[in-house]
Design a protein around this motif. Structure first.
Motif, mmCIF file in Angstrom:
data_model
loop_
_atom_site.group_PDB
_atom_site.id
_atom_site.type_symbol
_atom_site.label_atom_id
_atom_site.label_comp_id
_atom_site.label_asym_id
_atom_site.label_seq_id
_atom_site.Cartn_x
_atom_site.Cartn_y
_atom_site.Cartn_z
ATOM 1 N N UNK A 123 24.607 2.876 52.282
ATOM 2 C CA UNK A 123 25.341 2.283 53.403
ATOM 3 C C UNK A 123 26.594 3.080 53.708
ATOM 4 N N UNK A 124 26.920 3.158 55.003
ATOM 5 C CA UNK A 124 28.132 3.839 55.481
ATOM 6 C C UNK A 124 28.203 5.303 55.057
ATOM 7 N N UNK A 125 27.049 5.910 54.883
ATOM 8 C CA UNK A 125 27.009 7.336 54.558
ATOM 9 C C UNK A 125 27.118 8.159 55.831
ATOM 10 N N UNK A 126 27.745 9.326 55.733
ATOM 11 C CA UNK A 126 27.731 10.263 56.845
ATOM 12 C C UNK A 126 26.513 11.158 56.678
ATOM 13 N N UNK A 127 25.669 11.166 57.691
ATOM 14 C CA UNK A 127 24.423 11.917 57.629
ATOM 15 C C UNK A 127 24.290 12.706 58.924
ATOM 16 N N UNK A 128 23.873 13.972 58.793
ATOM 17 C CA UNK A 128 23.868 14.805 59.993
ATOM 18 C C UNK A 128 22.966 16.011 59.883
ATOM 19 N N UNK A 129 22.748 16.621 61.026
ATOM 20 C CA UNK A 129 21.957 17.836 61.153
ATOM 21 C C UNK A 129 22.897 19.011 61.380
ATOM 22 N N UNK A 130 22.633 20.103 60.673
ATOM 23 C CA UNK A 130 23.405 21.323 60.839
ATOM 24 C C UNK A 130 22.520 22.526 60.592
ATOM 25 N N UNK A 131 23.031 23.716 60.843
ATOM 26 C CA UNK A 131 22.252 24.923 60.590
ATOM 27 C C UNK A 131 21.753 24.973 59.142
ATOM 28 N N UNK A 132 20.576 25.554 58.910
ATOM 29 C CA UNK A 132 20.033 25.625 57.561
ATOM 30 C C UNK A 132 20.992 26.292 56.583
ATOM 31 N N UNK A 133 21.060 25.732 55.389
ATOM 32 C CA UNK A 133 21.942 26.252 54.352
ATOM 33 C C UNK A 133 21.761 25.481 53.068
ATOM 34 N N UNK A 134 22.659 25.703 52.129
ATOM 35 C CA UNK A 134 22.616 24.972 50.865
ATOM 36 C C UNK A 134 23.180 23.569 51.064
ATOM 37 N N UNK A 135 22.906 22.685 50.097
ATOM 38 C CA UNK A 135 23.490 21.346 50.133
ATOM 39 C C UNK A 135 25.008 21.462 50.198
ATOM 40 N N UNK A 136 25.618 20.761 51.137
ATOM 41 C CA UNK A 136 27.068 20.812 51.292
ATOM 42 C C UNK A 136 27.579 21.959 52.136
ATOM 43 N N UNK A 137 26.687 22.863 52.577
ATOM 44 C CA UNK A 137 27.134 24.019 53.359
ATOM 45 C C UNK A 137 27.721 23.618 54.698
ATOM 46 N N UNK A 138 27.427 22.423 55.158
ATOM 47 C CA UNK A 138 27.922 21.962 56.449
ATOM 48 C C UNK A 138 29.449 21.984 56.533
ATOM 49 N N UNK A 139 30.148 21.753 55.408
ATOM 50 C CA UNK A 139 31.612 21.683 55.489
ATOM 51 C C UNK A 139 32.252 23.064 55.617
ATOM 52 N N UNK A 140 31.462 24.121 55.417
ATOM 53 C CA UNK A 140 31.968 25.481 55.599
ATOM 54 C C UNK A 140 31.274 26.191 56.763
ATOM 55 N N UNK A 141 30.421 25.496 57.491
ATOM 56 C CA UNK A 141 29.650 26.088 58.599
ATOM 57 C C UNK A 141 30.503 26.127 59.853
ATOM 58 N N UNK A 142 30.431 27.263 60.599
ATOM 59 C CA UNK A 142 31.358 27.405 61.723
ATOM 60 C C UNK A 142 30.787 28.079 62.968
ATOM 61 N N UNK A 143 29.476 28.297 63.019
ATOM 62 C CA UNK A 143 28.931 29.001 64.186
ATOM 63 C C UNK A 143 27.945 28.161 64.997
ATOM 64 N N UNK A 144 27.272 27.245 64.358
ATOM 65 C CA UNK A 144 26.243 26.477 65.050
ATOM 66 C C UNK A 144 26.748 25.136 65.545
ATOM 67 N N UNK A 145 25.800 24.263 65.871
ATOM 68 C CA UNK A 145 26.093 22.901 66.302
ATOM 69 C C UNK A 145 25.763 21.940 65.159
ATOM 70 N N UNK A 146 26.533 20.869 65.048
ATOM 71 C CA UNK A 146 26.259 19.839 64.058
ATOM 72 C C UNK A 146 26.234 18.480 64.745
ATOM 73 N N UNK A 147 25.355 17.609 64.255
ATOM 74 C CA UNK A 147 25.165 16.290 64.861
ATOM 75 C C UNK A 147 25.185 15.252 63.746
ATOM 76 N N UNK A 148 26.211 14.408 63.772
ATOM 77 C CA UNK A 148 26.424 13.469 62.678
ATOM 78 C C UNK A 148 26.448 12.030 63.168
ATOM 79 N N UNK A 149 26.064 11.135 62.278
ATOM 80 C CA UNK A 149 26.193 9.707 62.533
ATOM 81 C C UNK A 149 26.485 9.018 61.212
#
Length: 479
Positions: free
Chosen positions: A199-225
């Motif tokens: 519950x109340x987790x942040x879950x999202x789509x981002x460019x392919x990478x390692x687990x947690x790579x989303x917080x250092x990703x800076x070129x693509x698009x990310x979609x979170x809910x």
């Protein structure tokens, strides 16, 4: 100025800042002779008003004119921003200034600097963002009228995303986007034999990478809910492309990543069904400190130094860490000896300082600090490995060493190496980039009875070096 329901206040002016005294860095100015005498003795610092991008959909100013005018920045989508929903950025500050920050290294450092290889092609659509003006004579007595109206307009703009008026061929319209949905559970057998809804987790789509790579990703698009209380989620308006699915779940350490790539096509409605996250875990919990929520907010946050007046908001408890000079209070509370935490009797909300900072020696010299966690073991399995789960909410120019029962040995039992550039301590951030270390501890290093874990932050060049802890857990032998 209004950043949220809690952070609203009458602000100083540029002239007030120019007449003030610059403190430890240029952004922080002590107001010595402001036009509004109520602000005298306060510190103005633009970093007081930073926000997680997930919370930064609307903010701005209300003038004192008659009738009052509201001036608002509305971000209907964060898909074009970098670093995920927990990335912090500036919002507003004295000027009066209103910002939408598309890309920055604030609260992250070099890890989020955009870099390009030789001949690398790249493009990205930024925005559009919405600037909204409103006015109401009744707001003279109740400025919240304009703020509440701005929030309503923000909801309208979010519902209108993606906009249809944009003409660029690179701006992806509604009919070229898709939807991804599913339900996320957590499986931690040491907490529950049953899967627990994330519950109340942040879950999202981002460019392919390692687990947690989303917080250092800076070129693509990310979609979170955010998941509901049963772990259900719907991610809408996703630009067609191939993604990985990531999540971070409050109450559990680590990072979730879905096992397969997800290819979103125009008009697609992808149903992933039931997903299971198994957070890092090697054995039963022997003791723990803090709450695994990627911030240090639950730990002891002192009052600012007495020479500075408290920077008041509408609800001051919501932003107690947004005060200048909190790091200086460590030396006041621990003038000679460093922090000692006794498992079983200490209380982390009172006895664990919010950041392990440096100690000032003389006028200009600093050195690292050594914290102790003291705990008792009734029995020790010397043939097994124990685990220290060490989650950091932020790090800045730090080098954290871990010693078990002997701080004097030449080589630490574990070292992070030189990590972090978030500057979250100076910028009142309570979190920066998240770091997790699962540290194996040989049973032969432990003893029956009293044990001590030493956390030594060895860097000591400035008052802003150090780490913020998110959560520490000591686990029993591997099972």
């Amino acid at each position: 100025m209004v950043v949220s329901d809690e952070r609203q206040r009458v602000m100083p002016t540029d002239v007030d800042r120019n007449k003030g005294k610059v403190l430890g860095y240029k952004e922080a100015v002590l107001l010595t002779n402001p036009t509004n005498p109520d602000l005298k003795g306060e510190v103005d610092d633009k970093y007081f008003y930073s926000n997680d991008d997930k919370d930064g959909k609307v903010y701005g100013w209300i003038s004192s004119t008659n009738p009052p005018l509201g001036f608002w920045m509305i971000n209907p989508s964060n898909e074009y921003r970098i670093g995920g929903p927990l990335k912090q950025d500036l919002t507003t500050h004295v000027g009066p200034t209103v910002l939408t920050v598309f890309c920055s290294t604030h609260y992250a450092g070099e890890d989020l600097a955009i870099k390009f290889g030789q001949g690398e092609a790249w493009k990205k659509v930024i925005g559009p963002v919405f600037v909204y003006l409103n006015s109401n004579a009744a707001a003279k007595a109740n400025p919240s009228i304009l703020w509440n109206d701005a929030k309503k307009r923000m909801n309208q703009e979010v519902a209108s995303w993606p906009y249809e008026f944009a003409l660029s061929k690179d701006y992806i319209k509604f009919n070229q986007r898709g939807t991804v949905r599913g339900q996320l559970f957590v499986n931690d057998r040491f907490i529950s034999k049953q899967n627990v809804a994330a519950s109340n987790a942040y879950i999202g789509l981002g460019p392919p990478g390692e687990a947690g790579s989303w917080q250092r990703e800076n070129k693509g698009y990310q979609f979170w809910t955010k998941t509901d209380n049963k772990g259900n989620f719907i991610i809408e308006n996703v630009i067609f492309d191939t993604y990985n699915l990531y999540a971070t779940v409050p109450g559990f350490i680590g990072e979730y990543k879905y096992t397969s790539n997800i290819k979103v096509t125009p008009g697609s409605n992808i149903k992933l069904g039931t997903l299971i996250y198994k957070p890092p875990r090697n054995g039963a919990t022997i003791w723990e400190i803090g709450i695994p929520d990627r911030t240090a907010a639950e730990f002891f946050i002192p009052n600012p130094p007495s020479q500075f007046k408290v920077h008041k908001y509408k609800n001051n408890s919501e932003s107690k860490f947004r005060q200048y000079g909190l790091w200086e209070q460590y030396g006041v509370l621990y003038p000679k000896n460093d922090l000692v935490y006794n498992v079983g009797t200490s209380n982390y909300s009172k006895d664990w300082f919010y950041a392990q900072v440096t100690r000032k020696i003389g006028n200009k010299t600093y050195k690292g600090t050594s914290w102790k966690i003291i705990f008792n073991l009734a029995n020790v399995n010397i043939a097994s490995n124990y685990t220290l789960q060490l989650a950091l909410a932020a790090a800045h120019e730090a080098d954290l060493h871990v010693y078990v029962n002997d701080e004097k040995i030449q080589k630490p039992h574990f070292s992070t190496g030189h990590i972090g550039g978030s500057n979250a301590i100076a910028r009142h951030g309570i979190h920066g980039l998240y770091w997790l270390y699962s540290i194996g501890i040989q049973g032969k290093l432990l003893v029956k009875g009293t044990n001590t874990i030493f956390l030594v932050q060895s860097s000591g060049l400035s008052p802003f070096e150090g780490v913020m802890y998110d959560y520490i857990r000591f686990e029993g032998p591997h099972q």
